[in-house]
Write an enzyme that holds these catalytic residues in place. Structure first.
Site, mmCIF file in Angstrom:
data_model
loop_
_atom_site.group_PDB
_atom_site.id
_atom_site.type_symbol
_atom_site.label_atom_id
_atom_site.label_comp_id
_atom_site.label_asym_id
_atom_site.label_seq_id
_atom_site.Cartn_x
_atom_site.Cartn_y
_atom_site.Cartn_z
ATOM 1 N N LYS A 1 0.745 -1.290 -0.008
ATOM 2 C CA LYS A 1 -0.065 -0.092 0.113
ATOM 3 C C LYS A 1 0.628 1.098 -0.175
ATOM 4 O O LYS A 1 2.062 1.041 0.470
ATOM 5 C CB LYS A 1 -0.962 -0.080 1.085
ATOM 6 C CG LYS A 1 -0.359 0.048 2.789
ATOM 7 C CD LYS A 1 0.129 1.336 3.058
ATOM 8 C CE LYS A 1 0.871 1.360 4.367
ATOM 9 N NZ LYS A 1 1.624 2.617 4.680
ATOM 10 N N GLY B 1 10.766 -3.095 5.408
ATOM 11 C CA GLY B 1 10.914 -1.840 6.243
ATOM 12 C C GLY B 1 10.970 -0.606 5.501
ATOM 13 O O GLY B 1 11.587 0.415 5.477
ATOM 14 N N SER C 1 3.024 -6.373 6.943
ATOM 15 C CA SER C 1 1.541 -6.563 7.396
ATOM 16 C C SER C 1 0.529 -7.200 6.571
ATOM 17 O O SER C 1 -0.283 -7.894 6.511
ATOM 18 C CB SER C 1 0.919 -5.120 7.725
ATOM 19 O OG SER C 1 1.457 -4.459 8.555
ATOM 20 N N ASP D 1 -2.436 -1.780 10.531
ATOM 21 C CA ASP D 1 -2.828 -1.670 9.341
ATOM 22 C C ASP D 1 -3.015 -3.099 8.474
ATOM 23 O O ASP D 1 -3.241 -3.040 7.299
ATOM 24 C CB ASP D 1 -1.671 -0.853 8.260
ATOM 25 C CG ASP D 1 -0.236 -1.392 8.517
ATOM 26 O OD1 ASP D 1 -0.244 -2.484 9.113
ATOM 27 O OD2 ASP D 1 0.675 -0.765 8.160
HETATM 28 O O1 C5P Z 1 0.253 -1.571 15.187
HETATM 29 P P1 C5P Z 1 1.745 -1.668 14.585
HETATM 30 O O2 C5P Z 1 2.287 -3.069 15.066
HETATM 31 O O3 C5P Z 1 1.726 -1.743 13.113
HETATM 32 O O4 C5P Z 1 2.227 -0.538 15.260
HETATM 33 C C1 C5P Z 1 3.650 -0.582 15.362
HETATM 34 C C2 C5P Z 1 4.080 0.674 16.243
HETATM 35 O O5 C5P Z 1 3.871 1.999 15.740
HETATM 36 C C3 C5P Z 1 3.387 0.784 17.493
HETATM 37 O O6 C5P Z 1 3.883 -0.066 18.511
HETATM 38 C C4 C5P Z 1 3.687 2.153 17.934
HETATM 39 O O7 C5P Z 1 4.708 2.613 18.325
HETATM 40 C C5 C5P Z 1 3.549 2.890 16.473
HETATM 41 N N1 C5P Z 1 2.051 3.257 16.126
HETATM 42 C C6 C5P Z 1 1.398 4.349 17.025
HETATM 43 N N2 C5P Z 1 0.220 4.695 16.377
HETATM 44 C C7 C5P Z 1 -0.527 4.061 15.376
HETATM 45 C C8 C5P Z 1 0.097 2.819 14.652
HETATM 46 C C9 C5P Z 1 1.172 2.722 15.306
HETATM 47 O O8 C5P Z 1 2.036 5.042 17.628
HETATM 48 N N3 C5P Z 1 -1.615 4.386 15.245
#
Ligand code: C5P
Length: 310
Positions: A12, A99, A106, A139
């Site tokens: 995406k 990365g 995801s 996501d």
């Molecule tokens: O949900 P996900 O594992 O993809 O998120 C990875 C990290 O990115 C979270 O641990 C957080 O530090 C940050 N994050 C955030 N707010 C979001 C999504 C991700 O702060 N809405």
């Protein structure tokens, strides 16, 4: 039960990523528009019925252990089924850079949920899979549904919007030697911009409504190109030379409509009125990207997320 299921896990890009504020759970409250593109990984899942989840991958440097979102997705789906004997051997063919801010990991995890649901004959509806996906990553629900979606909350609350003009083209670039950690990018955002974060549900709701009503989104088409706001770009680009190089080279492409970083970076992209213009711009300037050490692709938007491989 089926013997083998093959699925495509698309990347995406973020057409809009607005950091609204901090939530009580420590995550950021977001208002985003995400768009699936036709750069995709492939998962080939074989039924083993031996209680094991075995993951292999065709690139080095990617963990195939219990921390990989594919393995975590498989284990979550199996534990919810209550059938401990379910097993699968999963082969990952990687095309999405790692990365990169393109949700490659995801999308792979989302693809595992979709594929194993079929392979194991579990019969979950897509909406159930999206709920499980949200437990694994913010996501991941988007990666299942795909297309063009408004994404709110942590990014897991999806709202339909008019699908983008599928004819639009994209040039995508990324330095293969650089990756950006998503937690780091959000941490930097909080450090540098936290003082101006919105507070309270009413303020968040107002911004969500503002995004829903944006002219450029109804629908997304080349004659009203999106502004491509990405709040993380304003904190990641000043600290990441390859993002600045990528943005400058993309801005110089003839015919580009807008340029931005995707997600938490470092991949960056330019939008074009059609795929042909994107292809031509990339071919004419491929050497300047390569000289700067950037890998580059031309892509199209696609109207769906994870799907069975043809
Ligand atoms: O949900 P996900 O594992 O993809 O998120 C990875 C990290 O990115 C979270 O641990 C957080 O530090 C940050 N994050 C955030 N707010 C979001 C999504 C991700 O702060 N809405």
């Amino acid at each position: 039960m089926t013997a083998t299921v093959r699925v495509l896990a698309p990347a995406k890009i973020n057409l809009h990523l607005e950091v609204l504020g901090l939530r009580a759970d420590g995550f950021h409250e977001l208002a985003m528009v995400m768009q699936s593109i036709d750069l995709a990984d492939e998962l080939i899942c074989d039924n083993t019925a031996d209680g094991q989840i075995h993951l292999s991958c065709d690139v080095e440097g990617l963990s195939t252990g219990g921390d990989n979102l594919i393995t975590r997705a498989a284990e979550l789906l199996r534990s919810r089924s209550g059938f401990n004997e379910l097993g699968a051997s999963i082969q990952l063919k990687k095309k999405i850079p790692i990365g990169a801010g393109l949700a490659g990991g995801s999308s792979d995890g989302a693809a595992a949920l979709v594929a194993l649901n079929i392979l194991w004959g579990l019969g979950h509806a897509p909406a159930d899979l999206e709920v499980m996906a949200a437990e694994l990553g913010s996501d991941m629900p988007f990666c299942i549904r795909g297309g063009t979606q408004l994404c709110f909350g942590r990014g897991e609350q999806l709202e339909p919007c008019s699908p983008a003009d599928q004819a639009m083209g994209i040039v995508l670039v990324k330095d293969p030697s650089v990756s950006v950690s998503t937690p780091w990018a959000y941490g930097e955002c909080r450090r540098l911009r936290g003082a101006s974060y919105l507070e309270g549900d009413a303020a968040f709701a107002e911004r969500r409504q503002g995004l829903r009503a944006s002219d450029w989104l109804n629908p997304l088409r080349p004659d009203t190109p999106p502004p491509l706001q990405n709040d993380l770009q304003t904190v990641v680009a000043p600290q990441t030379a390859s993002v600045r190089t990528a943005l400058a080279l993309l801005e110089a492409l003839p015919g580009q409509l807008r340029v931005a970083m995707s997600g938490s970076g470092p991949s960056c992209f330019a939008l074009f009125a059609n795929r042909e213009q994107a292809d031509q711009a990339l071919e004419a300037h491929r050497s300047s990207f390569e000289q700067a050490g950037l890998a580059c692709w031309s892509c199209s938007m696609q109207p769906e997320g994870v799907k069975l491989a043809p």
